[in-house]
Scaffold this motif. Structure first.
Motif, PDB file in Angstrom:
ATOM      1  N   ILE A 139       0.842  -1.193   0.000  1.00 39.97           N
ATOM      2  CA  ILE A 139       0.000   0.000   0.000  1.00 39.97           C
ATOM      3  C   ILE A 139       0.879   1.245   0.000  1.00 39.97           C
ATOM      4  CG2 ILE A 139      -1.873   1.228   1.138  1.00 39.97           C
ATOM      5  CD1 ILE A 139      -2.653  -1.570   0.218  1.00 39.97           C
ATOM      6  N   THR A 140       0.648   2.121  -0.957  1.00 37.97           N
ATOM      7  CA  THR A 140       1.321   3.412  -1.037  1.00 37.97           C
ATOM      8  C   THR A 140       0.282   4.504  -0.867  1.00 37.97           C
ATOM      9  OG1 THR A 140       3.006   2.550  -2.547  1.00 37.97           O
ATOM     10  CG2 THR A 140       2.719   4.936  -2.489  1.00 37.97           C
ATOM     11  N   ALA A 141       0.621   5.551  -0.140  1.00 44.14           N
ATOM     12  CA  ALA A 141      -0.308   6.668   0.075  1.00 44.14           C
ATOM     13  C   ALA A 141       0.458   7.972  -0.060  1.00 44.14           C
ATOM     14  CB  ALA A 141      -0.968   6.575   1.443  1.00 44.14           C
ATOM     15  N   LEU A 142      -0.164   8.955  -0.673  1.00 47.44           N
ATOM     16  CA  LEU A 142       0.510  10.241  -0.865  1.00 47.44           C
ATOM     17  C   LEU A 142      -0.394  11.393  -0.450  1.00 47.44           C
ATOM     18  CD1 LEU A 142      -0.795  11.618  -3.637  1.00 47.44           C
ATOM     19  CD2 LEU A 142       0.634   9.910  -4.743  1.00 47.44           C
ATOM     20  N   ASP A 143       0.256  12.510  -0.141  1.00 47.62           N
ATOM     21  CA  ASP A 143      -0.467  13.733   0.176  1.00 47.62           C
ATOM     22  C   ASP A 143       0.476  14.909  -0.048  1.00 47.62           C
ATOM     23  OD1 ASP A 143      -3.291  14.104   2.014  1.00 47.62           O
ATOM     24  OD2 ASP A 143      -2.022  15.875   1.759  1.00 47.62           O
ATOM     25  N   VAL A 144      -0.101  16.059  -0.379  1.00 49.49           N
ATOM     26  CA  VAL A 144       0.709  17.254  -0.588  1.00 49.49           C
ATOM     27  C   VAL A 144       1.019  17.964   0.725  1.00 49.49           C
ATOM     28  CG1 VAL A 144      -1.221  18.879  -0.890  1.00 49.49           C
ATOM     29  CG2 VAL A 144       0.940  19.253  -2.145  1.00 49.49           C
ATOM     30  N   SER A 145       0.317  17.598   1.805  1.00 45.97           N
ATOM     31  CA  SER A 145       0.480  18.254   3.099  1.00 45.97           C
ATOM     32  C   SER A 145       1.424  17.477   4.010  1.00 45.97           C
ATOM     33  CB  SER A 145      -0.880  18.395   3.789  1.00 45.97           C
ATOM     34  OG  SER A 145      -0.729  18.727   5.149  1.00 45.97           O
ATOM     35  N   PRO A 146       2.563  18.051   4.377  1.00 39.61           N
ATOM     36  CA  PRO A 146       3.445  17.366   5.326  1.00 39.61           C
ATOM     37  C   PRO A 146       2.779  17.131   6.676  1.00 39.61           C
ATOM     38  CG  PRO A 146       4.603  19.179   4.232  1.00 39.61           C
ATOM     39  CD  PRO A 146       3.151  19.316   3.891  1.00 39.61           C
ATOM     40  N   GLU A 147       1.935  18.066   7.103  1.00 32.18           N
ATOM     41  CA  GLU A 147       1.236  17.910   8.387  1.00 32.18           C
ATOM     42  C   GLU A 147       0.292  16.714   8.351  1.00 32.18           C
ATOM     43  OE1 GLU A 147       2.718  21.939   7.812  1.00 32.18           O
ATOM     44  OE2 GLU A 147       1.331  20.734   6.608  1.00 32.18           O
TER      45      GLU A 147
END
Length: 284
Positions: A139-147
């Motif tokens: 499972i890979t997950a991404l987000d633009v928010s470091p928080e």
């Protein structure tokens, strides 16, 4: 002493403090458990215990925060999703039961040792629920928010789930990575200026995770347009969307050359998730 737990849990006045709980009974019990540091079971088994003034004051303060509109999940710092506890704060959306449909659809389609990508993971609820349930999957997950990624990482660790988290603006960080069997996303889909953004719990949630500040479809367009380059042939793309967006999302998928295009209803009978399959040969 102020009052016994059973009386307070029922929403009556807290003795001399004269604080009346006007909350939903479930909210009331959740806040009372948090104020006392008790589980739901302990709240029942210790219902005759009396509160001292300090405990009653802590509960009263929580009630006032809720009456002012702050979401219960942010007050207590946690929300359950897919049977697992998730830390939440103002950096991430509060997981909703409706989104469990997206998890269930992905689980039904994820092959053994499959690869799955969660785009815009937020608290990590979708990715962690999938990784916890399917420990054989990558499972890979991404987000633009470091928080948000920091919260998601803590949730994965707390639930013993293995997830590869990436800091990425949509597909930007995926270059050179192997394709996925499934891509899932619960992206920002509320149109800019929608009155709901100024109502209820949404007032406290991160605007960038709720709205695209446009027509509500721009993030969905980006996901549909780019998914073909990151899916295996016959891989699935599954996306949550607004209550009135299913037809438009299906049209996006059809125009992009996907097959088996359809929508699925949540428990309220609303078309909440739409998705499709990449053909055996990716569209040109």
């Amino acid at each position: 002493m102020i009052s016994d737990i059973s009386a307070i849990a029922a929403g009556v006045t807290i003795g001399a403090l004269q604080v009346q709980s006007l909350l939903d009974p479930l909210d009331n019990r959740v806040l009372l458990c948090h104020a006392l540091g008790l589980s739901r079971v302990s709240l029942i088994t210790r219902s005759e215990r009396e509160l001292d003034a300090g405990q009653a004051a802590r509960f009263a303060a929580l009630v006032q925060r809720r009456l002012a509109g702050e979401p219960v999940a942010y007050i207590v710092g946690q929300r359950e999703f897919f049977g697992l506890p998730f830390e939440v704060n103002g950096a991430v959306l509060i997981p909703r039961p409706d989104t469990e449909l997206l998890v269930e659809l992905a689980l039904d389609r994820l092959p053994p040792q499959g690869r799955l990508l969660d785009m815009g993971t937020g608290s990590g609820a979708i990715a962690v629920a999938l990784a916890h349930t399917r420990r054989d999957a990558a499972i890979t997950a991404l987000d633009v928010s470091p928080e948000a990624l920091a919260v998601a990482g803590r949730n994965a660790a707390a639930n013993g789930a293995r997830v590869d988290f990436l800091h990425s603006d949509w597909y930007a960080a995926l270059q050179g990575r192997p394709p996925f069997d499934i891509i899932v996303s619960n992206p920002p889909y509320i149109a800019g200026g929608d009155r709901h953004l100024a109502e209820g719990d949404l007032r406290y949630e991160p605007p960038g995770a709720l709205t695209d500040h446009a027509d509500g479809l721009s993030a969905l367009r980006i996901i549909v347009a780019g998914a073909g380059s990151h899916l295996k042939p016959q891989g699935w793309l599954l996306m949550e969307h607004g209550y009135d967006q299913s037809l438009q999302v299906r049209e996006l998928l059809t125009a992009a050359g996907y097959v088996e295009v359809r929508s699925w209803c949540d428990l309220a009978g609303i078309e909440r998730v739409s998705g499709a399959r990449l053909p055996a040969r990716p569209p040109a």
